[in-house]
Scaffold this motif. Structure first.
Motif, PDB file in Angstrom:
ATOM      1  N   LEU A  65      19.176  -5.695  34.733  1.00 27.09           N
ATOM      2  CA  LEU A  65      19.031  -7.050  34.206  1.00 27.09           C
ATOM      3  C   LEU A  65      17.562  -7.489  34.220  1.00 27.09           C
ATOM      4  O   LEU A  65      17.020  -7.953  33.210  1.00 27.09           O
ATOM      5  N   THR A  66      16.928  -7.288  35.379  1.00 27.46           N
ATOM      6  CA  THR A  66      15.539  -7.710  35.504  1.00 27.46           C
ATOM      7  C   THR A  66      14.640  -6.963  34.532  1.00 27.46           C
ATOM      8  O   THR A  66      13.748  -7.532  33.907  1.00 27.46           O
ATOM      9  N   LEU A  67      14.929  -5.676  34.403  1.00 27.52           N
ATOM     10  CA  LEU A  67      14.097  -4.849  33.542  1.00 27.52           C
ATOM     11  C   LEU A  67      14.203  -5.290  32.080  1.00 27.52           C
ATOM     12  O   LEU A  67      13.199  -5.403  31.375  1.00 27.52           O
ATOM     13  N   ILE A  68      15.445  -5.564  31.652  1.00 23.21           N
ATOM     14  CA  ILE A  68      15.633  -6.001  30.267  1.00 23.21           C
ATOM     15  C   ILE A  68      14.807  -7.250  30.002  1.00 23.21           C
ATOM     16  O   ILE A  68      14.054  -7.332  29.031  1.00 23.21           O
ATOM     17  N   VAL A  69      14.946  -8.215  30.902  1.00 24.50           N
ATOM     18  CA  VAL A  69      14.254  -9.483  30.693  1.00 24.50           C
ATOM     19  C   VAL A  69      12.750  -9.276  30.700  1.00 24.50           C
ATOM     20  O   VAL A  69      12.036  -9.725  29.797  1.00 24.50           O
ATOM     21  N   SER A  70      12.246  -8.555  31.685  1.00 20.55           N
ATOM     22  CA  SER A  70      10.786  -8.445  31.763  1.00 20.55           C
ATOM     23  C   SER A  70      10.229  -7.571  30.647  1.00 20.55           C
ATOM     24  O   SER A  70       9.111  -7.798  30.194  1.00 20.55           O
ATOM     25  N   GLU A  71      11.017  -6.630  30.155  1.00 15.06           N
ATOM     26  CA  GLU A  71      10.530  -5.816  29.040  1.00 15.06           C
ATOM     27  C   GLU A  71      10.549  -6.589  27.718  1.00 15.06           C
ATOM     28  O   GLU A  71       9.756  -6.312  26.825  1.00 15.06           O
ATOM     29  N   SER A  72      11.466  -7.546  27.606  1.00 13.93           N
ATOM     30  CA  SER A  72      11.492  -8.313  26.351  1.00 13.93           C
ATOM     31  C   SER A  72      10.343  -9.301  26.309  1.00 13.93           C
ATOM     32  O   SER A  72       9.920  -9.731  25.246  1.00 13.93           O
ATOM     33  N   ILE A  73       9.874  -9.723  27.493  1.00 14.19           N
ATOM     34  CA  ILE A  73       8.812 -10.724  27.508  1.00 14.19           C
ATOM     35  C   ILE A  73       7.455 -10.096  27.249  1.00 14.19           C
ATOM     36  O   ILE A  73       6.699 -10.538  26.392  1.00 14.19           O
ATOM     37  N   ALA A  74       7.178  -9.060  27.953  1.00 15.95           N
ATOM     38  CA  ALA A  74       5.846  -8.497  27.835  1.00 15.95           C
ATOM     39  C   ALA A  74       5.889  -7.009  28.087  1.00 15.95           C
ATOM     40  O   ALA A  74       6.009  -6.589  29.220  1.00 15.95           O
ATOM     41  N   ALA A  75       5.840  -6.248  27.017  1.00 17.34           N
ATOM     42  CA  ALA A  75       5.785  -4.797  27.194  1.00 17.34           C
ATOM     43  C   ALA A  75       5.375  -4.153  25.884  1.00 17.34           C
ATOM     44  O   ALA A  75       5.520  -4.744  24.809  1.00 17.34           O
ATOM     45  N   SER A  76       4.848  -2.949  25.952  1.00 12.12           N
ATOM     46  CA  SER A  76       4.521  -2.217  24.734  1.00 12.12           C
ATOM     47  C   SER A  76       5.290  -0.905  24.667  1.00 12.12           C
ATOM     48  O   SER A  76       5.010  -0.056  23.839  1.00 12.12           O
ATOM     49  N   SER A  77       6.235  -0.741  25.584  1.00 14.39           N
ATOM     50  CA  SER A  77       7.127   0.413  25.533  1.00 14.39           C
ATOM     51  C   SER A  77       8.364   0.076  26.359  1.00 14.39           C
ATOM     52  O   SER A  77       8.396  -0.945  27.043  1.00 14.39           O
ATOM     53  N   GLY A  78       9.373   0.931  26.262  1.00 14.76           N
ATOM     54  CA  GLY A  78      10.618   0.674  26.979  1.00 14.76           C
ATOM     55  C   GLY A  78      11.691   0.159  26.044  1.00 14.76           C
ATOM     56  O   GLY A  78      11.412  -0.230  24.908  1.00 14.76           O
TER      57      GLY A  78
ATOM     58  N   PHE B  45      -0.179 -11.022  37.615  1.00 18.95           N
ATOM     59  CA  PHE B  45      -0.363  -9.605  37.286  1.00 18.95           C
ATOM     60  C   PHE B  45      -0.675  -9.354  35.818  1.00 18.95           C
ATOM     61  O   PHE B  45      -0.847  -8.210  35.429  1.00 18.95           O
ATOM     62  N   GLY B  46      -0.658 -10.403  35.002  1.00 17.10           N
ATOM     63  CA  GLY B  46      -0.780 -10.159  33.571  1.00 17.10           C
ATOM     64  C   GLY B  46       0.523  -9.570  33.067  1.00 17.10           C
ATOM     65  O   GLY B  46       1.581  -9.796  33.648  1.00 17.10           O
ATOM     66  N   ILE B  47       0.438  -8.805  31.995  1.00 19.17           N
ATOM     67  CA  ILE B  47       1.681  -8.284  31.425  1.00 19.17           C
ATOM     68  C   ILE B  47       1.774  -6.785  31.630  1.00 19.17           C
ATOM     69  O   ILE B  47       2.497  -6.072  30.946  1.00 19.17           O
ATOM     70  N   GLY B  48       1.064  -6.257  32.622  1.00 23.44           N
ATOM     71  CA  GLY B  48       1.086  -4.806  32.866  1.00 23.44           C
ATOM     72  C   GLY B  48       2.311  -4.359  33.637  1.00 23.44           C
ATOM     73  O   GLY B  48       3.276  -5.105  33.805  1.00 23.44           O
ATOM     74  N   GLU B  49       2.267  -3.119  34.096  1.00 18.35           N
ATOM     75  CA  GLU B  49       3.388  -2.534  34.823  1.00 18.35           C
ATOM     76  C   GLU B  49       3.675  -3.286  36.119  1.00 18.35           C
ATOM     77  O   GLU B  49       4.820  -3.383  36.547  1.00 18.35           O
ATOM     78  N   GLU B  50       2.611  -3.814  36.758  1.00 16.92           N
ATOM     79  CA  GLU B  50       2.804  -4.453  38.060  1.00 16.92           C
ATOM     80  C   GLU B  50       3.806  -5.593  37.977  1.00 16.92           C
ATOM     81  O   GLU B  50       4.628  -5.767  38.885  1.00 16.92           O
ATOM     82  N   ALA B  51       3.733  -6.351  36.892  1.00 23.61           N
ATOM     83  CA  ALA B  51       4.628  -7.500  36.763  1.00 23.61           C
ATOM     84  C   ALA B  51       6.091  -7.051  36.744  1.00 23.61           C
ATOM     85  O   ALA B  51       6.948  -7.598  37.437  1.00 23.61           O
ATOM     86  N   LYS B  52       6.372  -6.010  35.956  1.00 20.52           N
ATOM     87  CA  LYS B  52       7.758  -5.521  35.864  1.00 20.52           C
ATOM     88  C   LYS B  52       8.213  -4.929  37.194  1.00 20.52           C
ATOM     89  O   LYS B  52       9.331  -5.138  37.653  1.00 20.52           O
ATOM     90  N   LEU B  53       7.303  -4.189  37.824  1.00 20.94           N
ATOM     91  CA  LEU B  53       7.627  -3.572  39.106  1.00 20.94           C
ATOM     92  C   LEU B  53       7.914  -4.641  40.156  1.00 20.94           C
ATOM     93  O   LEU B  53       8.866  -4.545  40.928  1.00 20.94           O
ATOM     94  N   PHE B  54       7.096  -5.675  40.149  1.00 18.73           N
ATOM     95  CA  PHE B  54       7.262  -6.750  41.117  1.00 18.73           C
ATOM     96  C   PHE B  54       8.606  -7.436  40.939  1.00 18.73           C
ATOM     97  O   PHE B  54       9.356  -7.637  41.899  1.00 18.73           O
ATOM     98  N   LEU B  55       8.932  -7.763  39.700  1.00 18.96           N
ATOM     99  CA  LEU B  55      10.187  -8.486  39.456  1.00 18.96           C
ATOM    100  C   LEU B  55      11.402  -7.621  39.797  1.00 18.96           C
ATOM    101  O   LEU B  55      12.353  -8.089  40.415  1.00 18.96           O
ATOM    102  N   THR B  56      11.355  -6.364  39.379  1.00 14.66           N
ATOM    103  CA  THR B  56      12.497  -5.490  39.674  1.00 14.66           C
ATOM    104  C   THR B  56      12.655  -5.303  41.181  1.00 14.66           C
ATOM    105  O   THR B  56      13.761  -5.376  41.719  1.00 14.66           O
TER     106      THR B  56
END
Lengths: 283, 276
Positions: free
Chosen positions: B212-225, B138-149
């Motif tokens: 938990l998932t959100l914290i991890v995925s936001e620290s890896i690849a995000a530009s907000s949050g 998914f790259g580092i877009g919203e889809e990746a975070k949504l998928f993991l959560t």
């Protein structure tokens, strides 16, 4: 709350007979609640060569019975004699391995098995209050408002109207069984099956419930089949006691005494003795 | 005679009297906050006395100041909203899938045989271990975070829904059948309410995993949050903002739990265990 069953019993014992009679038959007593539907016609049950096996275990071995409309039949016998299985066949919870069970009205026309059953445990839905639990007995296709109105009528008859909005968890054991009885009778069934419904109650509550069951049976006129291990209860409630042994009818005994029956009637005690020796003699 | 009449249902129509118990309730409400408050005071005292270095751990006052400065330019509010929306979207998607699968497998033998083994196998993979793959997908877009959560919350909700449905009293289901309930009635009046206490257990587990998932995925690849805010602050050695992010996670987590609990109490009021 521990003394509640005692009070329940007392209220049933002291209740004026004529009062309740009018309530149940006509709903015409000083009640503002709506009229119930006409009582369903009592069912005639005909069993022909009914057998039931679970694997190699033959639980019922050819039962032939005719139960006339409005009769109260008690089925007794030792554990494992097949009495509960027979009752489950009657209400359609099991299907017979062979043989027929036919429900007809008094003129011999086939009717749907409009069967209701009361179990040893009340089986109320804990997340429904009392009145909605009773409404479950009306089945599908009825508006919530009408279900509530009819449920309220029956609760009134069972002296439970002030409990209508309570959760089942807040009721005593005897009250819960009265709610279960109300649920079974709210649709005015032609046939009621009772699977040791009073077995888990304490002695005094039990006597009160026996009188209540006997009273509603006399007033609504449905056909009743009671399965019990208590021979005393059988002779006090039933017109006819059937003893099952190893899946067969061993004894079919009429109890001709008029209802309501007194505890301590010597003729009933004699019948009870006869039944007990028949059951125990087969050991 | 009065008590007999009451039992017979002839007299009582009014509501039961309730005792006044406000003072005790207040105490019960405040007591759980005593320990966190004491810890914060100790922490501040330690920082003020120079026992705790500012580089290791900023003082509560510094964290509060960071809160004000982040809040003032609106970035904090924005980051909280973004993280909250991600969390809720993941919960909605993963939770719905887990719930539907739990119900289906609890009710239908066929569905259980088809999917349960697969789900149990996927469940044993730590979902965060999929991050490299997810980034490739998914790259580092919203889809990746949504998928993991979604993946994270799916399993606790699935397992507890399934367990709840399987443990509904068989006697009640039998009763429903005898009284001619349709399948839908049987589900909505017997099975679902019976499974609800267990479903709530699953929901509360899921809420923890969701953050938990959100914290991890936001620290890896995000530009907000909030995860981005913390990670960004780390690069500039702004420990106060990092700690602020942690505090916000704690508050959000607690808030989610409080909401789940009050929902639980409201829907399970019939159950003596949830009555107050």
């Amino acid at each position: 709350m521990s003394i509640a069953p005692f009070h329940t019993t007392l209220s049933l014992l002291t209740e004026p007979e004529t009062d309740t009679r009018t309530n149940l038959r006509t709903g015409r007593a000083a009640s503002p609640v709506p009229q119930p539907g006409a009582p369903a016609k009592a069912a005639v049950l005909t069993l022909r060569g009914v057998e039931k096996s679970f694997g190699a275990n033959r639980v019922l071995r050819g039962i032939d019975l005719v139960i006339p409309a409005g009769q109260f039949v008690a089925i007794v016998g030792k554990s494992g004699c097949g009495k509960s299985t027979l009752l489950r066949l009657l209400v359609g919870l099991e299907t017979a391995s062979s043989g027929d069970i036919v429900f007809t009205d008094e003129e011999g026309r086939a009717i749907g098995p409009e069967a209701r059953i009361m179990f040893q445990e009340p089986r109320l839905l804990p997340w429904f209050n009392v009145i909605d639990n009773v409404g479950v007995g009306l089945g599908e296709g009825i508006s919530r408002a009408e279900a509530r109105a009819r449920a309220e009528q029956v609760l009134w008859e069972m002296h439970l109207r002030d409990k209508a909005l309570d959760w089942p968890a807040s009721l005593s054991g005897g009250q819960r069984q009265r709610v279960a009885l109300a649920r079974a009778l709210v649709s005015r069934p032609g046939f009621l099956a009772l699977d040791e419904p009073l077995g888990a109650l304490d002695a005094l509550t039990r006597i009160g419930m026996q009188q209540l069951v006997s009273r509603v049976w006399r007033e609504l006129g449905f056909t009743a089949v009671l399965v019990t291990h208590d021979v005393n209860e059988a002779v006090h409630l039933a017109d006819r006691v059937i003893v099952l042994d190893e899946g067969r009818v061993m004894l079919d005994l009429d109890v001709p005494q008029a209802h309501p029956r007194e505890h301590g009637d010597p003729e009933l005690a004699r019948l009870e003795g006869r039944l007990l020796s028949a059951i125990l003699g087969t050991q | 005679m009065t008590s007999i009449d009451i039992e017979a249902g002839r007299t009582v129509t009014g509501s039961k009297p309730r005792s006044l118990r406000l003072p005790r309730l207040d105490r019960e409400r405040l007591l759980p906050f005593a320990v966190p408050l004491a810890l914060v005071l100790l922490w501040q005292a330690g920082s003020s006395l120079g026992l705790i270095s500012d580089r290791v751990m900023p003082s509560p006052v510094a964290v509060t100041q960071a809160f004000w400065s982040e809040a003032a330019d609106g970035s904090l509010g924005h980051n909280i909203l973004v993280s909250g929306a991600r969390a809720l979207a993941g919960l909605a998607i993963g939770g719905s899938i887990g719930f539907l699968l739990g119900i289906a497998n609890g009710v239908s033998k066929l569905s259980e045989q088809l999917t349960d083994t697969t789900l149990q196998m996927i469940r044993t993979i730590p979902h965060l271990a999929m991050i490299p793959l997810v980034i490739l997908w998914f790259g580092i877009g919203e889809e990746a975070k949504l998928f993991l959560t979604s993946l994270g919350v799916l399993f606790p909700i699935y397992l507890n829904t399934y367990h709840g449905v399987r443990n509904v009293d068989r006697g009640l289901i039998e009763m429903g059948r005898i009284y001619g309930m349709s399948n839908w009635s049987l589900f909505s009046k017997v099975i679902f309410p019976g499974a609800l206490p267990s479903i709530f257990v699953g929901l509360r587990y899921a809420l923890g995993i969701m953050w938990l998932t959100l914290i991890v995925s936001e620290s890896i690849a995000a530009s907000s949050g909030i995860g981005y805010m913390a990670n960004n602050a780390r690069e500039f050695m702004m420990t106060d903002v990092v700690v602020l992010a942690l505090v916000i996670y704690a508050v959000l987590g607690k808030l989610a739990d409080v909401i789940a609990r009050s929902l639980e109490r409201w829907t399970l009021s019939w159950n003596a265990a949830y009555q107050r």
